[in-house]
Design a protein around this motif. Structure first.
Motif, PDB file in Angstrom:
ATOM      1  N   SER A 171      -0.673  12.749  -4.894  1.00 38.46           N
ATOM      2  CA  SER A 171      -0.347  13.918  -4.073  1.00 38.46           C
ATOM      3  C   SER A 171       0.244  13.500  -2.737  1.00 38.46           C
ATOM      4  O   SER A 171       0.201  12.332  -2.351  1.00 38.46           O
ATOM      5  CB  SER A 171      -1.619  14.724  -3.796  1.00 38.46           C
ATOM      6  OG  SER A 171      -2.121  15.282  -4.968  1.00 38.46           O
ATOM      7  N   LEU A 172       0.735  14.488  -2.024  1.00 41.69           N
ATOM      8  CA  LEU A 172       1.191  14.244  -0.659  1.00 41.69           C
ATOM      9  C   LEU A 172      -0.004  14.026   0.258  1.00 41.69           C
ATOM     10  O   LEU A 172      -1.092  14.550   0.006  1.00 41.69           O
ATOM     11  CB  LEU A 172       1.996  15.438  -0.142  1.00 41.69           C
ATOM     12  CG  LEU A 172       3.313  15.760  -0.844  1.00 41.69           C
ATOM     13  CD1 LEU A 172       3.979  16.956  -0.164  1.00 41.69           C
ATOM     14  CD2 LEU A 172       4.237  14.563  -0.855  1.00 41.69           C
ATOM     15  N   LYS A 204      -1.695  14.554   4.149  1.00 44.66           N
ATOM     16  CA  LYS A 204      -1.659  15.703   5.068  1.00 44.66           C
ATOM     17  C   LYS A 204      -0.338  15.733   5.818  1.00 44.66           C
ATOM     18  O   LYS A 204       0.279  16.789   5.981  1.00 44.66           O
ATOM     19  CB  LYS A 204      -2.836  15.638   6.056  1.00 44.66           C
ATOM     20  CG  LYS A 204      -4.151  15.998   5.431  1.00 44.66           C
ATOM     21  CD  LYS A 204      -5.273  15.968   6.445  1.00 44.66           C
ATOM     22  CE  LYS A 204      -6.578  16.287   5.735  1.00 44.66           C
ATOM     23  NZ  LYS A 204      -7.729  16.219   6.626  1.00 44.66           N
ATOM     24  N   TYR A 262       2.416  17.029   3.521  1.00 42.66           N
ATOM     25  CA  TYR A 262       2.457  18.489   3.394  1.00 42.66           C
ATOM     26  C   TYR A 262       3.182  19.115   4.591  1.00 42.66           C
ATOM     27  O   TYR A 262       3.965  20.054   4.429  1.00 42.66           O
ATOM     28  CB  TYR A 262       1.044  19.075   3.267  1.00 42.66           C
ATOM     29  CG  TYR A 262       0.466  18.940   1.879  1.00 42.66           C
ATOM     30  CD1 TYR A 262       0.960  19.698   0.817  1.00 42.66           C
ATOM     31  CD2 TYR A 262      -0.575  18.055   1.625  1.00 42.66           C
ATOM     32  CE1 TYR A 262       0.432  19.577  -0.464  1.00 42.66           C
ATOM     33  CE2 TYR A 262      -1.105  17.924   0.342  1.00 42.66           C
ATOM     34  CZ  TYR A 262      -0.599  18.684  -0.688  1.00 42.66           C
ATOM     35  OH  TYR A 262      -1.122  18.563  -1.957  1.00 42.66           O
ATOM     36  N   LYS A 263       2.936  18.581   5.782  1.00 40.53           N
ATOM     37  CA  LYS A 263       3.639  19.077   6.976  1.00 40.53           C
ATOM     38  C   LYS A 263       5.138  18.789   6.865  1.00 40.53           C
ATOM     39  O   LYS A 263       5.970  19.615   7.244  1.00 40.53           O
ATOM     40  CB  LYS A 263       3.062  18.436   8.239  1.00 40.53           C
ATOM     41  CG  LYS A 263       1.670  18.912   8.574  1.00 40.53           C
ATOM     42  CD  LYS A 263       1.100  18.192   9.785  1.00 40.53           C
ATOM     43  CE  LYS A 263      -0.345  18.591  10.010  1.00 40.53           C
ATOM     44  NZ  LYS A 263      -0.994  17.787  11.047  1.00 40.53           N
ATOM     45  N   ALA A 283       6.843  18.624   4.120  1.00 37.28           N
ATOM     46  CA  ALA A 283       7.399  19.553   3.133  1.00 37.28           C
ATOM     47  C   ALA A 283       7.727  20.902   3.786  1.00 37.28           C
ATOM     48  O   ALA A 283       8.758  21.517   3.474  1.00 37.28           O
ATOM     49  CB  ALA A 283       6.413  19.741   1.974  1.00 37.28           C
ATOM     50  N   ARG A 312       4.130  14.310  -6.290  1.00 33.43           N
ATOM     51  CA  ARG A 312       4.609  14.215  -4.904  1.00 33.43           C
ATOM     52  C   ARG A 312       5.989  14.848  -4.718  1.00 33.43           C
ATOM     53  O   ARG A 312       6.286  15.399  -3.666  1.00 33.43           O
ATOM     54  CB  ARG A 312       4.579  12.774  -4.411  1.00 33.43           C
ATOM     55  CG  ARG A 312       5.426  11.789  -5.182  1.00 33.43           C
ATOM     56  CD  ARG A 312       5.129  10.360  -4.690  1.00 33.43           C
ATOM     57  NE  ARG A 312       5.843   9.331  -5.380  1.00 33.43           N
ATOM     58  CZ  ARG A 312       5.416   8.692  -6.474  1.00 33.43           C
ATOM     59  NH1 ARG A 312       4.240   9.013  -6.998  1.00 33.43           N
ATOM     60  NH2 ARG A 312       6.134   7.743  -7.019  1.00 33.43           N
ATOM     61  N   GLN A 350       5.403  18.777  -4.976  1.00 36.53           N
ATOM     62  CA  GLN A 350       4.770  19.275  -3.752  1.00 36.53           C
ATOM     63  C   GLN A 350       5.728  19.239  -2.562  1.00 36.53           C
ATOM     64  O   GLN A 350       5.620  20.073  -1.659  1.00 36.53           O
ATOM     65  CB  GLN A 350       3.513  18.461  -3.443  1.00 36.53           C
ATOM     66  CG  GLN A 350       2.390  18.717  -4.411  1.00 36.53           C
ATOM     67  CD  GLN A 350       1.186  17.815  -4.180  1.00 36.53           C
ATOM     68  OE1 GLN A 350       1.292  16.738  -3.590  1.00 36.53           O
ATOM     69  NE2 GLN A 350       0.034  18.257  -4.671  1.00 36.53           N
ATOM     70  N   SER A 351       6.663  18.304  -2.566  1.00 39.25           N
ATOM     71  CA  SER A 351       7.630  18.196  -1.460  1.00 39.25           C
ATOM     72  C   SER A 351       8.569  19.397  -1.395  1.00 39.25           C
ATOM     73  O   SER A 351       9.027  19.768  -0.313  1.00 39.25           O
ATOM     74  CB  SER A 351       8.462  16.915  -1.601  1.00 39.25           C
ATOM     75  OG  SER A 351       7.659  15.774  -1.442  1.00 39.25           O
TER      76      SER A 351
END
Length: 182
Positions: A21-22, A24, A27-28, A30, A52, A55-56
């Motif tokens: 996963s990404l 933290k 996620y920001k 993205a 990843r 989620q991006s």
């Protein structure tokens, strides 16, 4: 004919496996990517099946309501199925010798053919503004196919995320870095 393809390297991730996963921070990033593309016309979004990568691009998919298409040809290149303590040197060698292949892995030539086939499919589609989300090594091989000066050192200088624009006009192509985290 004029087409634009934005090639995105995924945001910061927790690891290399396909299910990573990404972070933290990723996620920001993205969300920042989605803001970056908020005023850019996009018709189609295609992404690697790796978590990843998906989620991006999810914040942009949510903002635009453009359906994300999963494309296995955008998966990261496998250098080898064996753990290579000197993987960086081995990777560097694959930029000089495009046919070099390690156990269970893909040569640079094979990986390049894979991503170039995605580009050809995009160019033959009706869409004029496409995003593809992929990984650093595969992205660098595509950029090397367009400009042989893009090699190992340029790969090392890619950021997570990174965005390049491929601009196609009358069978001519140009590439430029349009956004990076650096």
């Amino acid at each position: 004919m004029e087409k634009k393809i934005y090639v995105i390297r995924h945001c910061e991730a927790e690891g290399q496996p396909s299910e990573s996963s990404l972070t933290k921070r990723g996620y920001k990033q993205a969300i920042e990517l989605a803001k970056f593309f908020s005023n850019i016309k996009i018709d189609r979004i295609i992404t690697s099946p790796f978590v990843r990568a998906i989620q991006s691009i999810e914040p942009l998919v949510e903002n635009t309501k453009i359906e994300m298409q999963i494309e296995s040809r955008l998966s990261e290149r496998i250098l080898s199925v064996k753990d290579l303590p000197d993987w960086l040197e081995k990777l560097k060698a694959t930029f000089s010798n495009m046919d070099l292949k390690f156990e269970g892995g893909e040569s640079s030539k094979e990986a390049t053919c894979r991503i170039v086939s995605v580009i050809h499919d995009v160019l033959s589609s009706e869409n004029k503004h496409t995003i593809i989300v992929t990984h650093g090594n595969l992205m660098s091989l595509l950029l090397n196919d367009i400009n042989q000066d893009f090699g190992f050192e340029q790969w090392k200088n890619l950021s997570n995320p990174d965005v390049f624009l491929l601009h196609f006009i009358n069978n001519k192509i140009s590439s430029e870095r349009v956004w990076s985290s650096l």
